[in-house]
Design an enzyme around this catalytic site. Structure first.
Site, PDB file in Angstrom:
ATOM      1  N   TYR A  72      51.408  44.497  65.822  1.00  0.00           N
ATOM      2  CA  TYR A  72      50.928  43.182  65.356  1.00  0.00           C
ATOM      3  C   TYR A  72      50.297  42.434  66.883  1.00  0.00           C
ATOM      4  O   TYR A  72      49.773  41.510  66.448  1.00  0.00           O
ATOM      5  CB  TYR A  72      52.298  42.293  64.960  1.00  0.00           C
TER       6      TYR A  72
ATOM      7  N   LYS B 151      51.166  33.786  67.501  1.00  0.00           N
ATOM      8  CA  LYS B 151      52.284  33.269  66.557  1.00  0.00           C
ATOM      9  C   LYS B 151      53.130  32.648  67.547  1.00  0.00           C
ATOM     10  O   LYS B 151      53.912  31.473  67.175  1.00  0.00           O
ATOM     11  CB  LYS B 151      52.656  34.163  65.868  1.00  0.00           C
TER      12      LYS B 151
HETATM   13  O1  0WD Z   1      52.956  39.322  55.632  1.00  0.00           O
HETATM   14  C1  0WD Z   1      51.909  38.401  55.560  1.00  0.00           C
HETATM   15  N1  0WD Z   1      50.853  38.083  54.837  1.00  0.00           N
HETATM   16  C2  0WD Z   1      52.361  37.104  56.381  1.00  0.00           C
HETATM   17  C3  0WD Z   1      51.409  36.132  56.700  1.00  0.00           C
HETATM   18  C4  0WD Z   1      53.671  36.977  57.139  1.00  0.00           C
HETATM   19  C5  0WD Z   1      53.621  35.681  57.783  1.00  0.00           C
HETATM   20  C6  0WD Z   1      52.861  34.761  58.146  1.00  0.00           C
HETATM   21  N2  0WD Z   1      51.602  34.981  57.721  1.00  0.00           N
HETATM   22  C7  0WD Z   1      50.544  34.233  57.976  1.00  0.00           C
HETATM   23  C8  0WD Z   1      49.404  34.691  58.208  1.00  0.00           C
HETATM   24  O2  0WD Z   1      49.480  34.991  59.699  1.00  0.00           O
HETATM   25  C9  0WD Z   1      48.364  33.240  58.066  1.00  0.00           C
HETATM   26  O3  0WD Z   1      48.595  32.213  59.032  1.00  0.00           O
HETATM   27  O4  0WD Z   1      50.445  33.448  56.745  1.00  0.00           O
HETATM   28  C10 0WD Z   1      49.114  32.935  56.903  1.00  0.00           C
HETATM   29  C11 0WD Z   1      48.200  33.106  55.609  1.00  0.00           C
HETATM   30  O5  0WD Z   1      48.163  34.582  55.468  1.00  0.00           O
HETATM   31  P1  0WD Z   1      48.084  35.465  54.112  1.00  0.00           P
HETATM   32  O6  0WD Z   1      48.212  34.504  52.979  1.00  0.00           O
HETATM   33  O7  0WD Z   1      48.910  36.579  54.395  1.00  0.00           O
HETATM   34  O8  0WD Z   1      46.595  36.074  54.262  1.00  0.00           O
HETATM   35  P2  0WD Z   1      45.194  35.892  53.465  1.00  0.00           P
HETATM   36  O9  0WD Z   1      45.319  35.782  51.837  1.00  0.00           O
HETATM   37  O10 0WD Z   1      44.050  36.819  53.802  1.00  0.00           O
HETATM   38  O11 0WD Z   1      44.682  34.430  53.859  1.00  0.00           O
HETATM   39  C12 0WD Z   1      44.583  34.021  55.249  1.00  0.00           C
HETATM   40  C13 0WD Z   1      43.336  33.417  55.355  1.00  0.00           C
HETATM   41  C14 0WD Z   1      41.962  33.867  55.363  1.00  0.00           C
HETATM   42  O12 0WD Z   1      41.673  34.816  54.227  1.00  0.00           O
HETATM   43  P3  0WD Z   1      40.630  36.110  54.789  1.00  0.00           P
HETATM   44  O13 0WD Z   1      41.507  37.226  54.021  1.00  0.00           O
HETATM   45  O14 0WD Z   1      39.463  36.066  54.176  1.00  0.00           O
HETATM   46  O15 0WD Z   1      40.559  36.242  56.289  1.00  0.00           O
HETATM   47  O16 0WD Z   1      42.877  32.561  56.330  1.00  0.00           O
HETATM   48  C15 0WD Z   1      41.498  32.123  56.434  1.00  0.00           C
HETATM   49  C16 0WD Z   1      40.987  32.814  55.312  1.00  0.00           C
HETATM   50  O17 0WD Z   1      41.178  32.103  54.024  1.00  0.00           O
HETATM   51  N3  0WD Z   1      40.866  32.182  57.706  1.00  0.00           N
HETATM   52  C17 0WD Z   1      40.110  31.119  57.685  1.00  0.00           C
HETATM   53  N4  0WD Z   1      39.867  29.894  57.313  1.00  0.00           N
HETATM   54  C18 0WD Z   1      39.172  29.214  57.934  1.00  0.00           C
HETATM   55  N5  0WD Z   1      38.558  29.311  58.946  1.00  0.00           N
HETATM   56  C19 0WD Z   1      39.592  31.659  59.111  1.00  0.00           C
HETATM   57  C20 0WD Z   1      38.514  30.485  59.569  1.00  0.00           C
HETATM   58  N6  0WD Z   1      37.673  30.810  60.622  1.00  0.00           N
HETATM   59  N7  0WD Z   1      39.611  32.838  59.195  1.00  0.00           N
HETATM   60  C21 0WD Z   1      40.400  33.126  58.225  1.00  0.00           C
END
Ligand code: 0WD
Length: 265
Positions: free
Chosen positions: A156, A163
């Site tokens: 991680y 985080k």
């Molecule tokens: O296990 C997990 N999936 C966990 C996620 C466990 C605990 C926390 N999280 C957190 C992540 O670290 C994040 O902060 O939850 C949050 C959302 O993540 P997610 O739902 O797991 O991931 P995803 O569906 O990929 O959404 C994250 C999004 C990006 O999607 P992609 O896959 O295209 O990177 O963050 C956004 C984007 O939509 N993102 C941005 N938005 C605006 N500007 C940017 C940016 N520069 N970069 C990424």
């Protein structure tokens, strides 16, 4: 009446219907909130527009949080369409894939900067920019964290450091925005199979382990996270700010991992 009836909520971080932010949007919609959505880039535009439609909204706007001008135009968009805002959901994180391959000791300067900028500074910038829209309200902000902020989760890496900074940022912002009557909290979610998760080397092993050894012996869902976000953005949590709430089926309370030990007999 829904818990968020009459509230206007901005949802960031939807990449698809597996995104944690999608689960939050679903819960918010059920509880009567009006929703607006950001998409990070043009590739995600159509998908986010579809999600918005599904939740009865036509409010979508591009916001790449690495660009100050996008954050400003997001504010102008909301000012123009709503003129006010009750809730911000910050569900955004990013670090270059290479940063998850080896150890923290191999973190590049550029990778460190990007992870902190997209995953941490964006929360500060968005809060500052959107604060005027929350004036006179009891606004609520929620961001997403992970256990890797507190303990070492191999691979991680720099995201764990980011985080930890994010959770600290939540506390400092909580102090700042309390003057205006607003609250901010983080949800530390257990692992969920999303696009972002799959860029982490060995994520499937981490998921398998966590699911097996948490007290409930099951994975969390984006709906579990969504319903806690409802609580954190509703009046029921009016005395809660600067907090990190774990939505992980109790994984973080374990010292020795019971289920695994039990199975070994
Ligand atoms: O296990 C997990 N999936 C966990 C996620 C466990 C605990 C926390 N999280 C957190 C992540 O670290 C994040 O902060 O939850 C949050 C959302 O993540 P997610 O739902 O797991 O991931 P995803 O569906 O990929 O959404 C994250 C999004 C990006 O999607 P992609 O896959 O295209 O990177 O963050 C956004 C984007 O939509 N993102 C941005 N938005 C605006 N500007 C940017 C940016 N520069 N970069 C990424």
């Amino acid at each position: 009446m829904g818990l968020l009836e009459g509230k206007k909520a901005l949802i960031t971080g939807i990449a698809n219907d597996r995104s944690i932010a999608y689960g939050i949007a679903k819960s918010f919609h059920r509880e009567g909130a009006e929703l607006a959505f950001t998409y990070a880039n043009d590739k995600l535009r159509k998908r986010v527009e579809e999600v918005a439609r599904e939740f009865g909204s036509d409010l979508t706007v591009k916001c790449d949080v690495s660009l100050d001008e996008d954050i400003t135009s997001l504010k102008e968009f909301l000012q123009d369409r709503w003129g006010e805002l009750d809730i911000l959901v910050h569900s955004i994180a990013f670090a270059p894939k290479d940063e998850f391959k080896a150890g923290v000791v191999d973190t590049s300067r550029e990778g460190f900067k990007i992870a902190m900028d997209i995953s941490v500074y964006s929360l500060i910038a968005m809060t500052r920019e959107l604060l005027p829209l929350m004036e006179g309200k009891e606004g609520a902000i929620v961001t997403l964290s992970y256990y890797g902020a507190e303990k070492v989760v191999p691979h991680y890496n720099v995201m764990g450091i980011a985080k930890a900074a994010l959770e600290s940022t939540v506390r400092y912002l909580a102090y700042d925005i309390a003057k205006h009557g607003h609250r901010i909290n983080a949800i530390s979610a257990g692992p969920v199979k999303t696009l972002a998760a799959y860029s982490i080397t060995g994520f499937h092993l981490l998921m398998e382990h966590t699911t097996k050894v948490n007290p409930f012996g099951r994975a969390i869902t984006i709906e579990d996270v969504g319903d806690t976000a409802v609580y954190l953005c509703s009046d029921w949590s009016r005395g809660v700010t600067g907090e990190v709430i774990h939505v992980d089926n109790g994984y973080h309370i374990m010292g020795v991992f019971g289920k695994e030990e039990e199975e070994k007999g």
